[in-house]
Each structure stands twice: as structure tokens, then as C-alpha cells.
Write an enzyme that holds these catalytic residues in place. Sequence first.
Site, PDB file in Angstrom:
ATOM      1  N   LYS A 177       0.621  -1.289   0.088  1.00  0.00           N
ATOM      2  CA  LYS A 177       0.112  -0.626   0.162  1.00  0.00           C
ATOM      3  C   LYS A 177       0.983   1.042  -0.085  1.00  0.00           C
ATOM      4  O   LYS A 177       1.091   1.744   1.229  1.00  0.00           O
ATOM      5  CB  LYS A 177      -1.262   0.461   1.358  1.00  0.00           C
ATOM      6  CG  LYS A 177      -2.142   1.362   1.222  1.00  0.00           C
ATOM      7  CD  LYS A 177      -2.712   1.629   2.264  1.00  0.00           C
ATOM      8  CE  LYS A 177      -1.555   2.822   3.159  1.00  0.00           C
ATOM      9  NZ  LYS A 177      -1.700   4.184   1.905  1.00  0.00           N
ATOM     10  N   GLU A 252      10.474   1.299  10.245  1.00  0.00           N
ATOM     11  CA  GLU A 252      11.107   2.963   9.997  1.00  0.00           C
ATOM     12  C   GLU A 252      10.717   4.559   9.214  1.00  0.00           C
ATOM     13  O   GLU A 252      10.038   4.387   8.603  1.00  0.00           O
ATOM     14  CB  GLU A 252      11.854   2.125   8.575  1.00  0.00           C
ATOM     15  CG  GLU A 252      12.789   1.261   7.751  1.00  0.00           C
ATOM     16  CD  GLU A 252      14.228   1.092   8.368  1.00  0.00           C
ATOM     17  OE1 GLU A 252      14.495   2.252   8.979  1.00  0.00           O
ATOM     18  OE2 GLU A 252      14.839  -0.333   8.548  1.00  0.00           O
ATOM     19  N   CYS A 286      14.733  10.583   5.688  1.00  0.00           N
ATOM     20  CA  CYS A 286      14.442  10.455   7.363  1.00  0.00           C
ATOM     21  C   CYS A 286      16.279  10.355   7.174  1.00  0.00           C
ATOM     22  O   CYS A 286      16.607  10.686   8.822  1.00  0.00           O
ATOM     23  CB  CYS A 286      14.298   9.354   6.961  1.00  0.00           C
ATOM     24  SG  CYS A 286      14.597   8.259   5.920  1.00  0.00           S
ATOM     25  N   GLU A 387      11.645  16.713  13.423  1.00  0.00           N
ATOM     26  CA  GLU A 387      11.727  16.514  12.017  1.00  0.00           C
ATOM     27  C   GLU A 387      11.021  17.133  11.277  1.00  0.00           C
ATOM     28  O   GLU A 387      10.011  17.770  10.951  1.00  0.00           O
ATOM     29  CB  GLU A 387      11.190  15.123  11.471  1.00  0.00           C
ATOM     30  CG  GLU A 387      11.545  14.334  10.007  1.00  0.00           C
ATOM     31  CD  GLU A 387      11.465  13.343   9.526  1.00  0.00           C
ATOM     32  OE1 GLU A 387      10.669  13.244  10.082  1.00  0.00           O
ATOM     33  OE2 GLU A 387      12.215  12.613   9.338  1.00  0.00           O
TER      34      GLU A 387
END
Length: 492
Positions: A177, A252, A286, A387
Site C-alpha cells: 500500500k 522505519e 529521514c 523533523e
Amino acid sequence: MLSDIAFDKLFIGGEWVDPIDGGVRDSIDPATGQHWTQVAYGGAKDIDRAVAAARTAFEGPWRKMPPWERAALMRKFADLYATQVDALARIESQDNGRAIRESRGDIGLHANYYHWFASLADKLGGRTIPMDDSVHAFTTRHPVGVVGAITPWNVPMMAAAWKLGPALAAGCTVVLKPAESTPASSLALAKLFEEAGFPAGVVNIVPGDGAVAGARLVAHPDVAKISFTGEGSTAKTILKTGADTLTRCTFELGGKAPHIIFADADLENALNAATGSAWALCGQSCALGSRVLVERPIYDKVVEAFRERAGRVRVGMPLDPATHMGPQAHAQQLDKTLSYVAIGQNEGAELVAGGKRIDRDGLSGGYFVEPTVFASVNSGMRIAQEEIFGPVAALIPFEGEEEAIAIANSTPYGLASGLWTGDTGRAHRVAARIEAGMVWVNTYRYIRWSTPYGGVKQSGWGRENGIEGLEPFLETKTTIISTTGKFPDPFV
Ligand code: NDP
């Protein structure tokens, strides 16, 4: 081969089908803000269909196929993938705005992931365990079953390779997905699985909204494992959704990588890596070194070099080979980045370069933002802790190893890190103490199929790539067989 793709269909059970309870929607080109194609999205019933197809394939042809034949199919797919790098890169760049020079470079490596994992498919043996003479004990390795692979919008092809490679090598079947905003390249992938001759249902590709299709995939009782790349907050939701079925998960997640430059570093190379990493993928990865920790004696020089190099970044249309940096992948991400620029200024950081949406030369309709540099950042500021996922470098000064390590470890994240020094002893000392799944020394973002990748702290659970990347797709069964056949009566 990829010219006639039906992005408006789902790929389930080896067939291109219309959604049952999803639909078709526009996919937005982030470089123009206009729609560029129509993409299908699935609902809960479509996920149920896909999981049923994956279950049937798992119980049937895929489980029965000898591992070397599975490997041969994977190699065929990998060879096909290698011939379609350009087409896949164009689709991905159009869908998420990544500069084509980056997409080509990244996607150009992926066939290696599939080849490498294919080479492990027939080597997944167990071991014998020394026991007394009365028994023989050994282990065997088995695929966990149907895997739900959930991927983000920034690197759909890379995330797919990291999940499909080990899952298929282990003997699992997959429902992939992709993120709703960038599903096109993942649907293109289905075409290659079809062409390679994979049995129906081994790989199913169902774009859809995370809260609907993603949530159903996680909750489905026939899904044995979720392999997820995305945000920590989504991972926490997935854990709750999967609690009833005790679904295994690997995650992750995000990062706020420290990129440490000591005064004894080879500065030119350190700057090449640090500036490249700050603005690659328009800051949307990331592992990028979004926190640049600079030893005090060279701090001003590094700030000036960042300012000068920001002016050299060619921001432009993603499909132009000259473009260094494309737009942000969607409007919400652009808003998020600009909001962090304001946060940094309010916190007292010094805006040295960039910080604005770009409104020129035909770029005004897209989600373009300037490469941005903040100096005089301290590690407590939000721009040094959170982030951002935009092209924003936060330059933080430090004095000596101890302070560098303390700052590096001061965020909730622990994915990637880098350090530049001319002192080998220091490289070992500092690398050993950084809390991160990866440390690069005098290089940065060197990532390959054979090297485990993943985070500690809130950057994730488990590893992808390397031998370690296969483990989460396997179960170990222990078998103990009596050599005597005798079992004493316990009630004499
Ligand atoms: P999200 O967590 O928003 O989405 C990731 C995927 O999860 C999407 O497919 C999304 O679907 C889906 N999803 C959303 N809600 C649910 C739910 N309730 N149940 C199941 N699935 C759901 O992340 P982003 O797409 O915004 O990706 C950016 C993030 O990914 C950043 O934090 C980045 O650091 C991280 N990342 C980590 C990497 C690593 O290797 N550590 C690599 C790349 C990115 P939809 O989009 O359709 O809602």
C-alpha cells in the site's frame, strides 16, 4: 513497457481491477500544483480482496515453488527493473517532485536489492543443535505469511525494494500500500511483476488512504506482518490497530540526523557531503543531515560556505536534468517547512539563506522553496529537535567531542548520523557513542542492499537490508526428534 499503464486500476490477484469501495482521483504534480494523471485508490473491501489473493498465493504456488525458482523469478524481475529505470524515475519524479537526476541515481540501484535478496532465497537454512544422544534437534526457517508493506511518499520505489526484496526471498506474499499522494510508480511496478511471470497474488498493489486501506491492512487477521516506513505517530496508531491480532511490525521512522564536522576534518569534502545532504530530495528524507554540528573554530567558515552554496542550488522543474532540487512533494509539506522557518526565526536562530517559497520563472504554481540555512542554532530549539522534512539546514556550534556527542544524542530520534574528522581514534570514539542505527565516517548516505539500515529510539524497530533485513520475514521452527522412541510412564 511502462507506457500503457493503467494508474486508475488496482493490481490484485494478478489482474488489473477497478476499486470496489475506493475510487479514482487526481494525482497532483507538485511542480505545477495541477493534476497529471488519475490514480486508483482502494477501500477496505479492496484490501480484503488483496489479502485473500495473497493468502491463496502463499498457500499455493508460492509456498510450493522451490526457493531457487523463486530466486530465478526475482532475478528476472530485477533485470526487467534495470531496463525501466528511466521510465520509473520519470513517473516517480512527476508524482513526488524529486529531481530526475536523483530519482535516476536512486532507482538505478534498486535492481541490486532484488538480485541480492534473490541470492539469499535458497540459503535460508536452519541449524542443528547439540543435544544428548536421545534426541536430534534442529531448526528450520519459514516465511511468516502475508506481509502488508506500507510505504511513504518521499521514496516509494526505494521503500518498495527494501520490503519486497526480503519478503519475496523469504517466501512471503505481499500487499503493497503506497502513500495516497504518490502511488503511480508503485502501480508501474506491478506491470514488471506481471511481465516477469510471478504467480497471481504473490504481489498485490493497492494504493489507498492510510486511515482506511492502511488501517484495514494492519487489522486484517490474515496479515502476519506489517513492514512500515513513515512517521512515528502513524507507527503508534499501527501498533494500536494491530494489537488485537498481535501483528508483527517493523518500523522505519523519522530522523534528525546529526552531521558532525570537527575542525580537523577535510573541510571541502565535509561541505560537499553536508550541503548535499541538507538539500537532497528537497530535504524530504529521514537520513539527511538536517542538523549540522560544527566545531567552533571553523563555525563561521562553514556558515559562510553553506550560505554561498545555497545560492548555487538550481531549483527547478523535476524532469529537467539540470535541476538540483525540485519542489516539496505536496502542499501540506510546503506549509510545514515554511512554518518551521517562522519557528526558527521566532526562536532567535539567524536565517542566513533562503526561507521563502519560490515565486518566479514558471515555478509559482508548484511547491518550491528556497534552500534554507539557519545559523546560531542551539540544540534546544525546535528546528534542532523536530523533523522538518524540508531543505532546512540547522547549523549548531560545539566545543570538543563531549559536547558534540551530547548534542548528537539530544533528540528523540536515532536513525542516521555522520562525522568528519582526520583523527582515526576520534572517529572510533565518537562513532561508538552516537545513539543511531548508522554512523558514516568521512562519507555520508552511503546505503546499500547489504548494509543493515534502521533506527534506535523513536526512529524505528528492526532493520531493513543486509541479512538482518530478512529476519523479520521469517519464523524459526525448532524440531526435536527422539532417537529412541521411548517415553517413560510418569505415573509409575
Ligand atoms: P506517514 O506516516 O504519514 O505515511 C506513511 C504510510 O502510512 C502512507 O502509505 C500512509 O498512507 C500510511 N498510513 C497513514 N495512516 C495510516 C494508518 N492509520 N494505518 C496504516 N497506514 C497508515 O508518513 P509520510 O508518508 O508522511 O512519510 C514521511 C515520513 O516517513 C517521515 O517521518 C520520514 O522520516 C519517514 N521515512 C522514514 C524512512 C526510514 O527509512 N526510516 C525512509 C523514508 C521516510 P497515506 O499517505 O495514504 O495516508
